[in-house]
Design a protein around this motif. Structure first.
Motif, PDB file in Angstrom:
ATOM      1  N   GLU A 188       0.828  -1.204   0.000  1.00  0.00           N
ATOM      2  CA  GLU A 188       0.000   0.000   0.000  1.00  0.00           C
ATOM      3  C   GLU A 188       0.861   1.252   0.000  1.00  0.00           C
ATOM      4  O   GLU A 188       0.504   2.262  -0.629  1.00  0.00           O
ATOM      5  CB  GLU A 188      -0.928  -0.026   1.219  1.00  0.00           C
ATOM      6  CG  GLU A 188      -2.045  -1.065   1.114  1.00  0.00           C
ATOM      7  CD  GLU A 188      -2.898  -1.115   2.363  1.00  0.00           C
ATOM      8  OE1 GLU A 188      -2.503  -0.470   3.371  1.00  0.00           O
ATOM      9  OE2 GLU A 188      -3.952  -1.774   2.338  1.00  0.00           O
ATOM     10  N   ASP A 189       2.010   1.203   0.704  1.00  0.00           N
ATOM     11  CA  ASP A 189       2.918   2.354   0.690  1.00  0.00           C
ATOM     12  C   ASP A 189       3.548   2.547  -0.690  1.00  0.00           C
ATOM     13  O   ASP A 189       3.864   3.676  -1.077  1.00  0.00           O
ATOM     14  CB  ASP A 189       4.019   2.170   1.742  1.00  0.00           C
ATOM     15  CG  ASP A 189       3.467   2.201   3.157  1.00  0.00           C
ATOM     16  OD1 ASP A 189       2.368   2.757   3.350  1.00  0.00           O
ATOM     17  OD2 ASP A 189       4.115   1.630   4.064  1.00  0.00           O
ATOM     18  N   ASP A 190       3.744   1.436  -1.405  1.00  0.00           N
ATOM     19  CA  ASP A 190       4.378   1.520  -2.729  1.00  0.00           C
ATOM     20  C   ASP A 190       3.387   1.854  -3.836  1.00  0.00           C
ATOM     21  O   ASP A 190       3.793   2.018  -4.997  1.00  0.00           O
ATOM     22  CB  ASP A 190       5.071   0.196  -3.063  1.00  0.00           C
ATOM     23  CG  ASP A 190       6.239  -0.088  -2.134  1.00  0.00           C
ATOM     24  OD1 ASP A 190       6.729   0.870  -1.511  1.00  0.00           O
ATOM     25  OD2 ASP A 190       6.646  -1.257  -2.016  1.00  0.00           O
ATOM     26  N   VAL A 191       2.104   1.935  -3.503  1.00  0.00           N
ATOM     27  CA  VAL A 191       1.094   2.170  -4.542  1.00  0.00           C
ATOM     28  C   VAL A 191       1.290   3.541  -5.177  1.00  0.00           C
ATOM     29  O   VAL A 191       1.307   3.688  -6.411  1.00  0.00           O
ATOM     30  CB  VAL A 191      -0.324   2.027  -3.948  1.00  0.00           C
ATOM     31  CG1 VAL A 191      -1.364   2.582  -4.913  1.00  0.00           C
ATOM     32  CG2 VAL A 191      -0.630   0.565  -3.660  1.00  0.00           C
ATOM     33  N   ALA A 192       1.443   4.581  -4.335  1.00  0.00           N
ATOM     34  CA  ALA A 192       1.550   5.945  -4.876  1.00  0.00           C
ATOM     35  C   ALA A 192       2.766   6.112  -5.785  1.00  0.00           C
ATOM     36  O   ALA A 192       2.640   6.607  -6.925  1.00  0.00           O
ATOM     37  CB  ALA A 192       1.586   6.948  -3.717  1.00  0.00           C
ATOM     38  N   PRO A 193       3.996   5.695  -5.351  1.00  0.00           N
ATOM     39  CA  PRO A 193       5.136   5.820  -6.279  1.00  0.00           C
ATOM     40  C   PRO A 193       4.961   5.012  -7.556  1.00  0.00           C
ATOM     41  O   PRO A 193       5.338   5.469  -8.646  1.00  0.00           O
ATOM     42  CB  PRO A 193       6.315   5.294  -5.446  1.00  0.00           C
ATOM     43  CG  PRO A 193       5.901   5.458  -4.025  1.00  0.00           C
ATOM     44  CD  PRO A 193       4.442   5.252  -4.012  1.00  0.00           C
ATOM     45  N   CYS A 194       4.388   3.812  -7.423  1.00  0.00           N
ATOM     46  CA  CYS A 194       4.184   2.993  -8.626  1.00  0.00           C
ATOM     47  C   CYS A 194       3.181   3.643  -9.565  1.00  0.00           C
ATOM     48  O   CYS A 194       3.363   3.616 -10.796  1.00  0.00           O
ATOM     49  CB  CYS A 194       3.710   1.604  -8.216  1.00  0.00           C
ATOM     50  SG  CYS A 194       4.970   0.599  -7.405  1.00  0.00           S
ATOM     51  N   ALA A 196       2.663   6.846  -9.846  1.00  0.00           N
ATOM     52  CA  ALA A 196       3.367   7.964 -10.492  1.00  0.00           C
ATOM     53  C   ALA A 196       4.284   7.460 -11.605  1.00  0.00           C
ATOM     54  O   ALA A 196       4.357   8.050 -12.694  1.00  0.00           O
ATOM     55  CB  ALA A 196       4.166   8.741  -9.446  1.00  0.00           C
ATOM     56  N   GLN A 197       4.995   6.342 -11.331  1.00  0.00           N
ATOM     57  CA  GLN A 197       5.874   5.761 -12.353  1.00  0.00           C
ATOM     58  C   GLN A 197       5.070   5.287 -13.557  1.00  0.00           C
ATOM     59  O   GLN A 197       5.490   5.464 -14.715  1.00  0.00           O
ATOM     60  CB  GLN A 197       6.662   4.601 -11.746  1.00  0.00           C
ATOM     61  CG  GLN A 197       7.694   4.005 -12.676  1.00  0.00           C
ATOM     62  CD  GLN A 197       8.830   4.957 -12.979  1.00  0.00           C
ATOM     63  OE1 GLN A 197       9.151   5.810 -12.163  1.00  0.00           O
ATOM     64  NE2 GLN A 197       9.417   4.829 -14.147  1.00  0.00           N
ATOM     65  N   ILE A 198       3.911   4.703 -13.296  1.00  0.00           N
ATOM     66  CA  ILE A 198       3.063   4.224 -14.398  1.00  0.00           C
ATOM     67  C   ILE A 198       2.585   5.398 -15.245  1.00  0.00           C
ATOM     68  O   ILE A 198       2.556   5.328 -16.486  1.00  0.00           O
ATOM     69  CB  ILE A 198       1.877   3.416 -13.834  1.00  0.00           C
ATOM     70  CG1 ILE A 198       2.380   2.077 -13.262  1.00  0.00           C
ATOM     71  CG2 ILE A 198       0.834   3.167 -14.904  1.00  0.00           C
ATOM     72  CD1 ILE A 198       1.321   1.284 -12.548  1.00  0.00           C
ATOM     73  N   GLU A 199       2.195   6.500 -14.576  1.00  0.00           N
ATOM     74  CA  GLU A 199       1.771   7.680 -15.335  1.00  0.00           C
ATOM     75  C   GLU A 199       2.918   8.220 -16.188  1.00  0.00           C
ATOM     76  O   GLU A 199       2.719   8.640 -17.339  1.00  0.00           O
ATOM     77  CB  GLU A 199       1.278   8.754 -14.365  1.00  0.00           C
ATOM     78  CG  GLU A 199      -0.022   8.404 -13.644  1.00  0.00           C
ATOM     79  CD  GLU A 199      -1.181   8.244 -14.609  1.00  0.00           C
ATOM     80  OE1 GLU A 199      -1.180   8.933 -15.660  1.00  0.00           O
ATOM     81  OE2 GLU A 199      -2.072   7.426 -14.325  1.00  0.00           O
ATOM     82  N   ASN A 200       4.133   8.201 -15.607  1.00  0.00           N
ATOM     83  CA  ASN A 200       5.300   8.642 -16.373  1.00  0.00           C
ATOM     84  C   ASN A 200       5.522   7.745 -17.576  1.00  0.00           C
ATOM     85  O   ASN A 200       5.816   8.219 -18.697  1.00  0.00           O
ATOM     86  CB  ASN A 200       6.520   8.654 -15.459  1.00  0.00           C
ATOM     87  CG  ASN A 200       7.735   9.269 -16.128  1.00  0.00           C
ATOM     88  OD1 ASN A 200       7.599  10.011 -17.109  1.00  0.00           O
ATOM     89  ND2 ASN A 200       8.911   8.968 -15.620  1.00  0.00           N
ATOM     90  N   TRP A 201       5.389   6.420 -17.339  1.00  0.00           N
ATOM     91  CA  TRP A 201       5.548   5.489 -18.461  1.00  0.00           C
ATOM     92  C   TRP A 201       4.469   5.708 -19.524  1.00  0.00           C
ATOM     93  O   TRP A 201       4.737   5.607 -20.722  1.00  0.00           O
ATOM     94  CB  TRP A 201       5.487   4.058 -17.948  1.00  0.00           C
ATOM     95  CG  TRP A 201       6.710   3.652 -17.169  1.00  0.00           C
ATOM     96  CD1 TRP A 201       7.902   4.296 -17.127  1.00  0.00           C
ATOM     97  CD2 TRP A 201       6.835   2.517 -16.308  1.00  0.00           C
ATOM     98  NE1 TRP A 201       8.784   3.641 -16.298  1.00  0.00           N
ATOM     99  CE2 TRP A 201       8.151   2.532 -15.779  1.00  0.00           C
ATOM    100  CE3 TRP A 201       5.989   1.492 -15.924  1.00  0.00           C
ATOM    101  CZ2 TRP A 201       8.622   1.571 -14.904  1.00  0.00           C
ATOM    102  CZ3 TRP A 201       6.452   0.522 -15.055  1.00  0.00           C
ATOM    103  CH2 TRP A 201       7.759   0.566 -14.542  1.00  0.00           C
ATOM    104  N   LYS A 202       3.251   5.993 -19.089  1.00  0.00           N
ATOM    105  CA  LYS A 202       2.181   6.255 -20.061  1.00  0.00           C
ATOM    106  C   LYS A 202       2.512   7.482 -20.902  1.00  0.00           C
ATOM    107  O   LYS A 202       2.312   7.490 -22.125  1.00  0.00           O
ATOM    108  CB  LYS A 202       0.855   6.454 -19.324  1.00  0.00           C
ATOM    109  CG  LYS A 202       0.255   5.177 -18.763  1.00  0.00           C
ATOM    110  CD  LYS A 202      -1.079   5.470 -18.106  1.00  0.00           C
ATOM    111  CE  LYS A 202      -1.707   4.185 -17.570  1.00  0.00           C
ATOM    112  NZ  LYS A 202      -3.007   4.452 -16.906  1.00  0.00           N
TER     113      LYS A 202
END
Length: 304
Positions: A188-194, A196-202
């Protein structure tokens, strides 16, 4: 409220034999139910309440009355049996008391310790569920108790073993649950960074797709341009390099000829000699061009 006569007389086809039989059957049931209700409420000191007699209620009440009467008869039989056994036991007790009094062993004449011992013996016999106080009966009962004790101990040992196994399983399950909870919290703590990373990848993927379309369009334009200028796959980089090397060789070969021709420019003009020299140089130049064409054709043939 509808009475039993209304129910019996109800229906438009009451003249048929089947309906008459059914009506008589319902009337018998209603009579049985009424008599049973009266007996039950009279025993309780109350009046039977008024309610509507419908086929469904009559059926339910008749079933209840049948079961109640059967249980009442069974209870009466059991009670009569108990009363008969009690009378027999009282008669036997009186006979045994009379015998004991005749031989001088009445309870009143016995010492208190004897009476207490007899009472203890009786209590033990009741506890062991034996019908007499013979030693053999006590031994058999004690053996049965010992066997049951052994069985209980075995069952207890088995249950303890199973309880221990279940306790171990429970501890392991609790440990795994704790680990899973900790892992879940970490995820759950890693959800927000992931995210954000997914949005960057998109975003990068969108840019890459745009670049891909741009490069494909440029490739198509370059391909059309090469097609317009007559480019073929045979004109590869290796062929061009080889042709450049032959060109350099030809330039090296023709350089002395050009130098000789330039030296002729410094001589006095002699038309005949000049014409001969020019013709000779033309032949040499034509031979060099033919050699260059032969080398180019040979290189193209080798590439094919």
């Amino acid at each position: 409220m509808s009475s039993s006569s209304d129910i019996i007389a109800g229906g438009g086809a009451a003249d048929s034999p089947a309906n008459e039989s059914k009506s008589g059957f319902d009337a018998n049931r209603i009579g049985e139910v009424k008599s049973w209700l009266v007996s039950q409420f009279d025993a309780a000191g109350k009046d039977v309440p008024d309610f509507e007699y419908t086929p469904r209620s009559i059926s339910y009440l008749h079933n209840i009355a049948t079961v109640s009467q059967a249980k009442t008869q069974a209870a009466a039989i059991v009670a009569n049996d108990f009363r008969q056994k009690a009378a027999e036991y009282r008669s036997q007790a009186a006979r045994i008391r009379e015998i004991l009094e005749n031989v001088g062993l009445a309870q009143e004449s016995l010492p208190s310790n004897v009476v207490a011992s007899a009472q203890v013996l009786s209590n033990v016999a009741d506890l062991l569920n034996i019908r007499d106080t013979e030693l053999s009966s006590f031994l058999v009962a004690m053996g049965d108790v010992s066997l049951r004790k052994t069985g209980v101990e075995e069952k207890r040992a088995k249950v303890q073993k199973e309880s221990k196994a279940l306790l171990d399983y429970t501890r392991k399950a609790i440990a795994r649950l704790t680990y899973l909870k900790r892992t879940l919290a970490q995820l759950e703590d890693d959800v927000a960074p992931c995210e954000a990373q997914i949005e960057n990848w998109k975003t990068n993927l969108t840019i890459m797709q745009s670049k891909e379309r741009q490069y494909l369009q440029q490739y198509s334009n370059y391909k059309a341009m090469l097609s317009r200028v007559g480019y073929t796959p045979e004109i590869s980089h290796g062929v061009l390099v080889e042709m450049a090397e032959h060109r350099k060789e030809l330039e090296r070969t023709t350089k002395p000829i050009l130098d000789t021709l330039r030296s002729y420019q410094d001589l006095p003009p002699d038309k005949a000699l000049a014409a001969l020299a020019i013709e000779d140089k033309k032949r040499q130049y034509a031979a060099a061009e033919k050699y260059f064409e032969d080398v180019l054709q040979s290189a193209l043939a080798t590439t094919d």
